[in-house]
Enzyme design. Structure first.
Site, PDB file in Angstrom:
ATOM      1  CB  SER A 126     -18.750  -0.408 -49.794  1.00  0.00           C
ATOM      2  OG  SER A 126     -17.788  -1.258 -50.360  1.00  0.00           O
ATOM      3  CE1 TYR A 151     -18.031   3.526 -54.344  1.00  0.00           C
ATOM      4  CE2 TYR A 151     -16.413   1.981 -53.477  1.00  0.00           C
ATOM      5  CZ  TYR A 151     -17.718   2.294 -53.772  1.00  0.00           C
ATOM      6  OH  TYR A 151     -18.709   1.393 -53.474  1.00  0.00           O
ATOM      7  CE  LYS A 155     -20.343   3.675 -51.281  1.00  0.00           C
ATOM      8  NZ  LYS A 155     -21.735   4.142 -51.454  1.00  0.00           N
TER       9      LYS A 155
END
Ligand code: UFG
Length: 340
Positions: A126, A151, A155
């Protein structure tokens, strides 16, 4: 001979679109999903678009034995790992849930890739890894910033897991695709985004407001240092995004990688503000949206958009759909869901 791609999280928003494009490009696809964040709507939509059923395994990638069994059963040429939790706010409240699920599932994929003597691994990363960028647009060489949520941490960590495994284990090759803001739906309106509860992301909130499921869209902040005061993002059409995966998988299975671990931005290179997006949605779909200006949302970056030239040159991929076409597709999908 046909190559087989395993798609973890294949019943989700991105996974279902990628499955369609892979099959249409001539790949065999095995879908695996634990259905923790979706029902079978997208899986059924994928089968309708393709006119046939695909192998579907309901399983959790946190179960290492199950992942090994899957790799043993099918001759997997490439695996695309989407299966992960993705709500930024929830990850702040429940970091262990995010670390356990997002990290363990990917470690199991990497273990299986190593134990079968190598595999092509595509990781779904991302633009969040760039944080608040110092220079725009961001290239793959732009520094990663400390993540602002668990989160985002997962990644970054998974990118590093992949890089290190490629370095250490012969035959393991990897590509990380850094997505900007995926939006829209398949032109058939048979698959699309299915947020559970109140949507966190802008476009599902817009379409649900337009259909009457939400009363009013809140635009989070109009006092940012941008032309109209709202944040800017690089909204990438979901079908364009899916096609980037086909290009990346093909590059891997055809042995055309320049390095054994590669990273590509997947974006349009075109910044669009929240207000511009709302206006475009109203115009292309011929309706008025109920919206108001609300306070800034904590954690939002002011502006981020991609320099997609590496993907353009190396993957031979380019975003093609206009933001208007994409917003029309998102609206058609919302109407399909509402039975209209
Ligand atoms: N926005 C609103 N109102 C809403 C929802 C969003 O004004 O109801 C605004 C946000 O403030 C932001 C823009 O719309 O300026 C886009 O917001 P999204 O939530 O759709 O997307 P983000 O850019 O915040 O999120 C994306 C990915 C996440 C990723 C995050 C990291 O969807 O997976 O970037 O920055 F983690």
């Amino acid at each position: 001979m046909k190559k087989t791609v395993l798609v973890s999280g294949g019943a989700g928003f991105i996974g279902s679109h990628v499955t369609v494009e892979l099959v249409q490009a001539g790949y065999d696809v095995v879908i695996a999903d634990n259905m923790s964040n979706c029902d079978d709507t997208n899986y059924r939509g994928v089968c309708s678009i393709l006119g046939r059923e695909l192998p579907f395994i309901k399983m959790d990638f946190c179960d290492g034995d199950a992942v090994n069994e899957l790799f043993a059963k099918y001759r997997i040429d490439a695996v695309i790992h989407f299966a992960a939790f993705k709500a930024v706010g929830e990850s702040v409240d429940e970091p262990l849930k995010y670390y356990r699920n997002n990290l363990l599932s990917f470690l199991n994929v990497l273990e299986a890739a190593r134990s079968q003597g190598g595999c092509n691994v595509l990781f779904s990363s991302s633009a969040t890894v760039y944080g608040e960028p110092e220079e725009l647009p961001v290239t793959e060489k732009s520094p990663r910033q400390p993540a602002t949520s668990p989160y985002g941490d997962t990644k970054q960590m998974c990118e590093d897991f992949l890089r290190d495994c490629v370095r250490a284990y012969p035959g393991v090759k990897g590509i990380a695709l850094r997505y900007f803001n995926p939006i829209g739906a398949h032109p058939s309106a048979l698959i699309g985004e299915l947020p559970r509860g109140v949507p966190n992301n802008l476009v599902p909130f817009i379409t649900q407001t337009a259909i009457g499921r939400r009363e009013c869209l809140s635009i989070f902040g109009n006092d940012y240092p941008t032309e109209d005061g709202t944040c800017k993002r690089d909204y990438i059409d979901i079908v364009d995004l899916a096609k980037a995966h086909v290009c990346a998988v093909t590059r891997m299975v055809e042995g055309r990688m320049k390095e054994d671990y590669e990273i590509f931005n997947v974006g349009t290179g075109r910044p669009v503000s929240v207000l511009e997006l709302v206006n475009a949605f109203e115009k292309v779909n011929g309706l008025k949206l109920n919206y108001k200006i609300a306070p800034r949302r904590p954690g939002d970056v002011v502006a981020i958009w991609a320099d997609p030239s590496l993907a353009n040159e190396e993957l031979g991929w380019k975003a093609e759909r206009s933001v208007e076409e994409t917003l029309a597709a998102a609206w058609a999908w919302e109407k399909h869901l509402a039975g209209k």
